[in-house]
Design a protein around this motif. Structure first.
Motif, PDB file in Angstrom:
ATOM      1  N   ALA A 206     -52.081  47.724  75.099  1.00 46.56           N
ATOM      2  CA  ALA A 206     -52.123  46.510  76.342  1.00 46.56           C
ATOM      3  C   ALA A 206     -50.474  46.413  77.159  1.00 46.56           C
ATOM      4  CB  ALA A 206     -53.247  45.286  76.601  1.00 46.56           C
ATOM      5  N   MET A 207     -49.924  46.502  76.338  1.00 48.10           N
ATOM      6  CA  MET A 207     -47.809  45.821  76.669  1.00 48.10           C
ATOM      7  C   MET A 207     -47.743  47.306  77.310  1.00 48.10           C
ATOM      8  SD  MET A 207     -47.035  43.074  73.654  1.00 48.10           S
ATOM      9  CE  MET A 207     -47.706  43.827  71.987  1.00 48.10           C
ATOM     10  N   VAL A 208     -47.609  47.920  76.428  1.00 47.01           N
ATOM     11  CA  VAL A 208     -47.438  49.773  77.170  1.00 47.01           C
ATOM     12  C   VAL A 208     -47.427  49.740  78.765  1.00 47.01           C
ATOM     13  CG1 VAL A 208     -46.783  51.507  76.256  1.00 47.01           C
ATOM     14  CG2 VAL A 208     -46.946  50.391  74.536  1.00 47.01           C
ATOM     15  N   TYR A 209     -48.651  49.303  78.632  1.00 44.99           N
ATOM     16  CA  TYR A 209     -49.798  49.806  79.875  1.00 44.99           C
ATOM     17  C   TYR A 209     -49.289  49.059  80.805  1.00 44.99           C
ATOM     18  CZ  TYR A 209     -52.987  53.070  78.331  1.00 44.99           C
ATOM     19  OH  TYR A 209     -53.810  53.997  77.813  1.00 44.99           O
ATOM     20  N   ALA A 210     -48.912  47.598  80.700  1.00 48.74           N
ATOM     21  CA  ALA A 210     -48.001  46.694  81.535  1.00 48.74           C
ATOM     22  C   ALA A 210     -46.458  46.318  81.511  1.00 48.74           C
ATOM     23  CB  ALA A 210     -48.167  45.056  81.116  1.00 48.74           C
ATOM     24  N   SER A 211     -46.137  47.452  80.856  1.00 46.94           N
ATOM     25  CA  SER A 211     -44.729  47.471  80.922  1.00 46.94           C
ATOM     26  C   SER A 211     -44.546  48.740  82.361  1.00 46.94           C
ATOM     27  CB  SER A 211     -43.789  47.767  79.814  1.00 46.94           C
ATOM     28  OG  SER A 211     -43.781  47.127  78.823  1.00 46.94           O
ATOM     29  N   ALA A 212     -45.858  50.019  81.918  1.00 42.62           N
ATOM     30  CA  ALA A 212     -45.900  51.124  82.889  1.00 42.62           C
ATOM     31  C   ALA A 212     -45.879  50.785  83.773  1.00 42.62           C
ATOM     32  CB  ALA A 212     -46.805  51.957  81.953  1.00 42.62           C
ATOM     33  N   PHE A 213     -46.754  49.533  84.191  1.00 45.47           N
ATOM     34  CA  PHE A 213     -47.436  48.945  85.282  1.00 45.47           C
ATOM     35  C   PHE A 213     -45.912  48.320  86.606  1.00 45.47           C
ATOM     36  CE2 PHE A 213     -48.028  45.842  87.871  1.00 45.47           C
ATOM     37  CZ  PHE A 213     -48.758  45.970  89.250  1.00 45.47           C
ATOM     38  N   VAL A 214     -45.191  47.997  85.889  1.00 48.82           N
ATOM     39  CA  VAL A 214     -43.618  47.231  86.228  1.00 48.82           C
ATOM     40  C   VAL A 214     -43.059  48.728  86.349  1.00 48.82           C
ATOM     41  CG1 VAL A 214     -42.112  46.498  85.557  1.00 48.82           C
ATOM     42  CG2 VAL A 214     -43.985  45.343  84.906  1.00 48.82           C
ATOM     43  N   ALA A 215     -42.860  49.821  86.198  1.00 46.09           N
ATOM     44  CA  ALA A 215     -41.977  50.453  85.680  1.00 46.09           C
ATOM     45  C   ALA A 215     -42.207  51.465  87.164  1.00 46.09           C
ATOM     46  CB  ALA A 215     -42.340  51.596  84.798  1.00 46.09           C
ATOM     47  N   PHE A 216     -44.438  51.500  88.146  1.00 41.72           N
ATOM     48  CA  PHE A 216     -44.484  52.551  88.812  1.00 41.72           C
ATOM     49  C   PHE A 216     -44.236  51.800  89.645  1.00 41.72           C
ATOM     50  CE2 PHE A 216     -47.244  54.890  86.000  1.00 41.72           C
ATOM     51  CZ  PHE A 216     -47.056  56.513  86.459  1.00 41.72           C
ATOM     52  N   ALA A 217     -44.455  50.067  89.678  1.00 41.97           N
ATOM     53  CA  ALA A 217     -43.833  49.306  91.032  1.00 41.97           C
ATOM     54  C   ALA A 217     -42.930  48.977  91.625  1.00 41.97           C
ATOM     55  CB  ALA A 217     -44.421  47.597  90.953  1.00 41.97           C
ATOM     56  N   TRP A 218     -41.335  49.290  90.188  1.00 43.25           N
ATOM     57  CA  TRP A 218     -40.837  49.148  90.640  1.00 43.25           C
ATOM     58  C   TRP A 218     -40.432  50.725  91.327  1.00 43.25           C
ATOM     59  CZ3 TRP A 218     -36.224  46.605  91.099  1.00 43.25           C
ATOM     60  CH2 TRP A 218     -34.925  46.669  90.324  1.00 43.25           C
ATOM     61  N   ASP A 219     -40.361  52.052  90.702  1.00 39.93           N
ATOM     62  CA  ASP A 219     -40.894  53.069  91.419  1.00 39.93           C
ATOM     63  C   ASP A 219     -40.888  52.913  93.066  1.00 39.93           C
ATOM     64  OD1 ASP A 219     -40.310  55.884  91.631  1.00 39.93           O
ATOM     65  OD2 ASP A 219     -42.158  56.035  91.999  1.00 39.93           O
ATOM     66  N   LEU A 220     -42.332  52.216  93.864  1.00 44.85           N
ATOM     67  CA  LEU A 220     -42.484  52.202  94.686  1.00 44.85           C
ATOM     68  C   LEU A 220     -41.483  51.979  95.295  1.00 44.85           C
ATOM     69  CD1 LEU A 220     -46.116  51.822  94.617  1.00 44.85           C
ATOM     70  CD2 LEU A 220     -44.928  54.133  95.453  1.00 44.85           C
ATOM     71  N   ALA A 221     -40.610  50.966  94.724  1.00 42.10           N
ATOM     72  CA  ALA A 221     -40.082  49.668  95.594  1.00 42.10           C
ATOM     73  C   ALA A 221     -38.931  50.106  95.899  1.00 42.10           C
ATOM     74  CB  ALA A 221     -39.540  48.082  94.469  1.00 42.10           C
ATOM     75  N   LYS A 222     -37.674  51.271  94.522  1.00 46.15           N
ATOM     76  CA  LYS A 222     -37.079  51.927  95.098  1.00 46.15           C
ATOM     77  C   LYS A 222     -36.987  53.229  95.900  1.00 46.15           C
ATOM     78  CE  LYS A 222     -33.506  51.730  92.814  1.00 46.15           C
ATOM     79  NZ  LYS A 222     -32.141  50.540  93.060  1.00 46.15           N
ATOM     80  N   SER A 223     -38.160  53.534  95.753  1.00 44.47           N
ATOM     81  CA  SER A 223     -38.765  55.006  96.782  1.00 44.47           C
ATOM     82  C   SER A 223     -38.485  54.500  98.110  1.00 44.47           C
ATOM     83  CB  SER A 223     -39.666  55.645  96.292  1.00 44.47           C
ATOM     84  OG  SER A 223     -39.632  56.084  95.209  1.00 44.47           O
ATOM     85  N   SER A 224     -38.913  53.252  98.210  1.00 45.82           N
ATOM     86  CA  SER A 224     -39.126  52.826 100.063  1.00 45.82           C
ATOM     87  C   SER A 224     -37.848  52.400 100.327  1.00 45.82           C
ATOM     88  CB  SER A 224     -40.077  51.221  99.530  1.00 45.82           C
ATOM     89  OG  SER A 224     -40.203  50.635 100.680  1.00 45.82           O
ATOM     90  N   LYS A 225     -36.913  51.755  99.013  1.00 41.82           N
ATOM     91  CA  LYS A 225     -35.652  51.255  99.713  1.00 41.82           C
ATOM     92  C   LYS A 225     -34.953  53.196  99.976  1.00 41.82           C
ATOM     93  CE  LYS A 225     -31.814  48.916  98.420  1.00 41.82           C
ATOM     94  NZ  LYS A 225     -30.661  47.977  97.550  1.00 41.82           N
ATOM     95  N   LEU A 226     -35.220  53.710  99.583  1.00 43.01           N
ATOM     96  CA  LEU A 226     -34.726  54.694  99.768  1.00 43.01           C
ATOM     97  C   LEU A 226     -34.909  56.103 100.728  1.00 43.01           C
ATOM     98  CD1 LEU A 226     -33.016  56.808  98.879  1.00 43.01           C
ATOM     99  CD2 LEU A 226     -34.530  57.836  96.661  1.00 43.01           C
ATOM    100  N   ILE A 227     -36.368  55.842 101.014  1.00 50.80           N
ATOM    101  CA  ILE A 227     -37.109  56.276 102.229  1.00 50.80           C
ATOM    102  C   ILE A 227     -36.216  55.304 103.290  1.00 50.80           C
ATOM    103  CG2 ILE A 227     -38.871  56.697 103.678  1.00 50.80           C
ATOM    104  CD1 ILE A 227     -40.189  56.904 100.699  1.00 50.80           C
ATOM    105  N   GLN A 228     -36.242  53.896 103.746  1.00 56.55           N
ATOM    106  CA  GLN A 228     -35.594  53.452 104.103  1.00 56.55           C
ATOM    107  C   GLN A 228     -34.111  53.689 104.986  1.00 56.55           C
ATOM    108  OE1 GLN A 228     -36.418  49.634 102.994  1.00 56.55           O
ATOM    109  NE2 GLN A 228     -37.687  49.378 104.857  1.00 56.55           N
TER     110      GLN A 228
END
Length: 338
Positions: free
Chosen positions: A20-42
């Motif tokens: 559960a803790m590892v999945y939570a960390s993976a979720f944060v990493a996936f969310a961070w990826d979307l945020a970074k990708s969004s900034k890069l696309i802009q």
């Protein structure tokens, strides 16, 4: 009757918490990826507009439309996706963490089965934790063949919620099954129900993304700026809808088998195929909703947001059946509770 291995059961619980803790960390990493990708696309959009403007000004032409024009955004989607994908280190970390979570949870599920000397889906904790494991495993296996990292935030987020719900909401020590569940039908009936529910969970995530993509495209068509640039990493709404429809069709066949197998088991256990027990009724309600979804989309032309919402309603019925019905309605299936 096999002896309960308490120590192995405790290790199973520990590894489930670690997963559960590892999945939570993976979720944060996936969310961070979307945020970074969004900034890069802009940034790519801004550079593209600036470059086009220089060329047009040099040629004496008029300036191009501002960023946020749907035509300009759609033309740049492919380039933005390629550039963003090349730098998605956060997504790679998220995928690695997700695989680690799958391995940890897989050990926990198998260990609980060995500790109890039976299949590990005899109560709400086991059903939910095994279902979460199947959702993550199916998603990660598909990820090997197809780049669905854009779904990571939603799928792994759901897995994290399911696993936290199991470990925190329905903690159940390893124990023998009640007599009514000591049947080979438990393996047949419940295993298919768990797998069908897992597939419905994945299509739920797809339908949510489909609605977001619909909203984004409507906004762009109205000339508004792109407020969700990360959605360029996601396939079009039509592609998501078709993919979800195919998976729902497979899951519906499994749910149909679940309904039939449950009736046969009920006849063997209670002497009748159908007794209008609350659990039976809601299992049938879920079947009706998804049958209506498949029929409406195949023959009635229900596409787009309407089909997505109908599929989402079906999944909400599954959640209601598993939580509210199991916890607050008395019936012959009460033994399947916490």
């Amino acid at each position: 009757m096999p002896t309960i291995n308490v120590v192995l059961g405790q290790y199973s619980d520990l590894f489930m918490l670690l997963a559960a803790m590892v999945y939570a960390s993976a979720f944060v990493a996936f969310a961070w990826d979307l945020a970074k990708s969004s900034k890069l696309i802009q940034e790519i959009d801004a550079q593209t507009v600036a470059s086009e403007k220089k060329v047009l000004v040099a040629a004496g032409a008029i300036a191009p439309p501002p960023s946020g024009n749907p035509g300009n955004d759609l033309v740049n989607d492919s380039m933005a996706y390629t550039a963003a994908s090349a730098k998605r280190m956060a997504a790679k970390v998220a995928v690695s963490l997700s695989w680690l979570g799958v391995l940890l949870q897989g050990f926990a599920v198998v260990a609980r089965s060995i500790a109890a000397g039976r299949v590990p889906w005899g109560n709400m904790y086991e059903f939910l934790s095994t279902g979460a494991f199947l959702v993550a495993l199916v998603f990660m296996l598909v990820l090997v063949k197809k780049d669905l990292r854009f779904m990571g935030t939603f799928v792994i987020g759901l897995v994290t919620v399911m696993l936290c719900g199991a470990t925190l909401g329905f903690p159940t020590p390893v124990a023998h099954l009640v007599p009514a569940l000591q049947s080979y039908w438990l393996v047949i009936h419940v295993s298919i129900a768990v797998l069908a529910s897992s597939l419905f969970t994945i299509t739920f995530a797809m339908n949510v993304l489909q609605l977001l993509q619909h909203a984004r495209m409507d906004s762009l068509a109205a000339g508004k700026p792109d407020k969700m640039p990360f959605m360029r990493l996601v396939p079009g709404a039509a592609a998501l809808e078709n993919f979800a429809y195919r998976i729902n069709a497979v899951a519906f066949v499994m749910w149909t088998f679940t309904l039939i197998a449950g009736a046969i088991w009920a006849e063997a256990a209670w002497g009748r195929y159908w007794g209008w027990d609350t659990k039976e009724v809601w299992t049938f309600v879920i079947w009706v909703v998804y049958a209506g979804y498949l029929h409406a989309r195949a023959t009635g032309g229900w596409t787009g947001a309407r089909s997505a919402w109908l599929s989402i309603i079906g999944y909400l019925c599954i959640i209601f059946n598993f939580t509210v019905v199991n916890l607050y309605f008395n019936g012959l299936h009460s033994y399947a509770g916490v």
